[in-house]
Structures are given as structure tokens and as C-alpha cells.
Motif scaffolding. Structure first.
Motif: not given
Length: 316
Positions: A42-54
């Protein structure tokens, strides 16, 4: 001698048992029930509103919206989730994707527009594409390092469409036993040799551009102060990431049987390694792939075997 040794052990235990943060209860954000996929990285978006994951084998990238708790697939391509990264404005994700044709692996570099659910190919599919694509800080370019030289590529978007960073416009990479800090505007390079004859991986520049955290191949995790050339040993640690204020490092400490991970915990350390805290000590999960939220108040990680994405709150 025994008394001196005992005192050293007691002092060491006190240092490493120090509580850097008050750890809040864990929260499960995403579970395999959502898509039938074992999620990770998981990786946070720069504004902290979303998380990208695989998912399994780093296939595909999903976007998780924290406000709605909705999970959407961005791409289902192979290897997309291994080395992906957010743009500084949080509108794009950059990654290397892979496919196989006639038994050969072909790689391409793509940039995904999250809102439009569109993509742009920056390097078309080819064999022997080396290096993980990265954004230059606050720029409209990306770069790849193939182990010998840096290659810069234009994204095709105007520079003012990407958020500017307050940190110096620098990138960091290693070549042989050197760590190289390169100014992306002037091309000026500053070289460091922390250890003779060693190789380095997972290098990360601190938010203020003054420190580099890195792993020695087959060895410990370290922090390099680029202003003084001083090197701090953090001990065993893998895949380090900086806190937003650049004062702490989060990383995982794993155990394996040669085939699979058998245990793993998430540790937080100050940048010079004088104090450490196991923030998953009370969890039975095999905790991996930590990433620090932009506000510094949470760490997200993946639970190996379970395939869940977990969030932990931190308070100073």
C-alpha cells in the motif's frame, strides 16, 4: 567487567524499548473479500485521501478511497504494483508494466490518470527495459537508472500541472559502492562512499533532501547525512520509508525459512538509530510493506498470508 557489561545491556534495552509513539488499535481497511485478491504494497496518496495497492505477484493497481471505503481497479496489468509511485499532485500513478509474448518478457513504462481512468505509454513494450521509473521532484519529467546512467523522459504535461515540492530538486541512486545525489536542474552530482565494496538498494531521499536512508545488500539499514557524510546504522531493516518530517524511518524486520516469510514486524526508528519501537509487537500478523501517511499520524501495511491492508494510528 561483568558489572560493566550488565550496565551496557540495561542501557541498550532501555534505548530500544523507548516508546517513540503511542500506538492506536489496528484498523482493517481492505480485505481479500473485496476482490478475492491477496492485497499488498500500500502507498498513501500525497494528500492522504487515498491508498494505492496491488495484488498477487504485484499484478494490478487498485485505488482505495478512505472517505467512501470504496476500492476501484486502475489497471490489471502484470508487475504494475511492484515499483509504482504517485505524482506530487496525486493525479497520476507511474509504473512499469509487463507482459509475455512467445516466452519473452516485455516491459513498458506507463502513466495512469486516476480521475480520467486513462493511461499514457511513455516507453513502449520492449525486452531488457532496466530500472524503475521515478518522478523527478516537482517536475514534469520522469527518470530511469539502468545501473550505468540516468535517462530522463518528458511526461507531456505542462510543469504547472504537477505540484511543486519544497525539497531540493534532487534524485538519489547508487552506482557500484557509491551513493549519488544528482540535482535534476543543473545535473550536478555529489558522490558518497559509505562503505567500500558494498552495494545498496531501496534508497530514499528524506523530504528535506538532507538525508538518505538505504539498505546495504545483505546487511543493515543505514541513514546517510548528505551535509556531513555521517552514516548511522539502524540495524536490520528492509524497505525503509521516511516520516513526513524526516525525523523517523519506518521499515520491516522479517524472518523466512528460505521459501516463505515466517514472521515480520514493523519498526519505527529515529534517523540516527538511537531509539526504536516495534509498532506491531502486539499483533499476530506478519506485517510488511509499511508506508507513512502524509500527516504523520498513521502507518499502513499489508498482512502477509491474510492479504489484508491494515492502518495503525500513531500519537507522539
Amino acid at each position: 567487567m561483568k558489572r560493566i557489561l550488565l550496565m551496557v545491556l540495561v542501557i541498550t534495552a532501555q534505548i530500544f524499548a523507548q516508546e517513540l509513539f503511542r500506538v492506536q488499535p489496528e484498523e482493517v481497511l481492505v480485505s481479500p473479500a473485496n476482490e478475492g485478491v491477496q492485497f499488498r504494497n500500500p502507498k498513501w496518496s500525497p494528500d492522504g485521501s487515498r491508498i494505492a495497492l496491488t495484488g498477487n505477484n504485484y499484478r494490478g493497481i487498485w485505488i482505495y478511497e478512505l472517505s467512501t471505503r470504496q476500492l476501484e481497479l486502475l489497471t490489471d496489468e502484470g508487475a504494475a504494483g511492484f515499483g509504482f509511485s504517485w505524482s506530487a499532485d496525486g493525479n497520476y500513478i507511474l509504473t512499469d508494466v509487463a507482459k509475455y509474448e512467445n516466452g519473452r518478457r516485455l516491459d513498458a513504462v506507463k502513466m495512469f490518470n486516476i480521475a480520467a481512468r486513462s493511461e499514457k505509454t511513455l516507453i513502449d513494450y520492449r525486452t531488457n527495459l532496466r530500472g524503475t521509473p521515478r518522478w523527478t521532484s516537482g517536475d514534469n519529467r520522469i527518470y530511469l537508472f539502468d545501473g550505468r546512467k540516468i535517462r530522463y523522459l518528458e511526461t507531456g504535461f505542462r510543469q504547472n500541472t504537477l505540484a511543486k515540492s519544497a525539497a531540493p530538486q534532487s534524485i538519489v541512486y547508487s552506482k557500484g559502492d557509491k551513493i549519488i545525489l544528482e540535482d535534476t536542474g543543473t545535473g550536478l552530482k555529489t558522490q558518497f562512499r559509505p562503505f567500500d565494496g558494498e552495494q545498496y538498494l531501496n534508497l530514499r531521499l528524506s523530504p528535506d533532501g538532507k538525508k538518505v536512508v538505504f539498505e546495504v545488500y545483505g546487511g543493515n539499514c543505514h541513514v546517510l547525512n548528505v551535509e556531513t557524510s555521517e552514516v548511522f546504522d539502524l540495524g536490520t531493516g528492509y524497505r525503509p520509508q521516511w516520516s513526513p518530517d524526516g525525523q523517523f524511518v519506518v521499515y520491516m524486520v522479517t524472518q523466512d525459512d528460505g521459501h516463505n516469510y515466517t514472521a515480520s514486524d514493523i519498526f519505527v526508528s529515529d534517523f540516527n538509530g538511537t531509539a526504536k519501537q516495534n509498532i506491531t509487537a502486539n499483533s499476530s500478523r506478519i506485517a510488511m510493506d509499511p508506508d507513512w501517511s502524509p500527516d504523520g499520524n498513521r502507518i499502513v501495511y499489508s498482512a502477509y498470508r491474510e492479504g489484508t491492508i491494515i492502518s495503525i494510528g500513531l500519537e507522539k
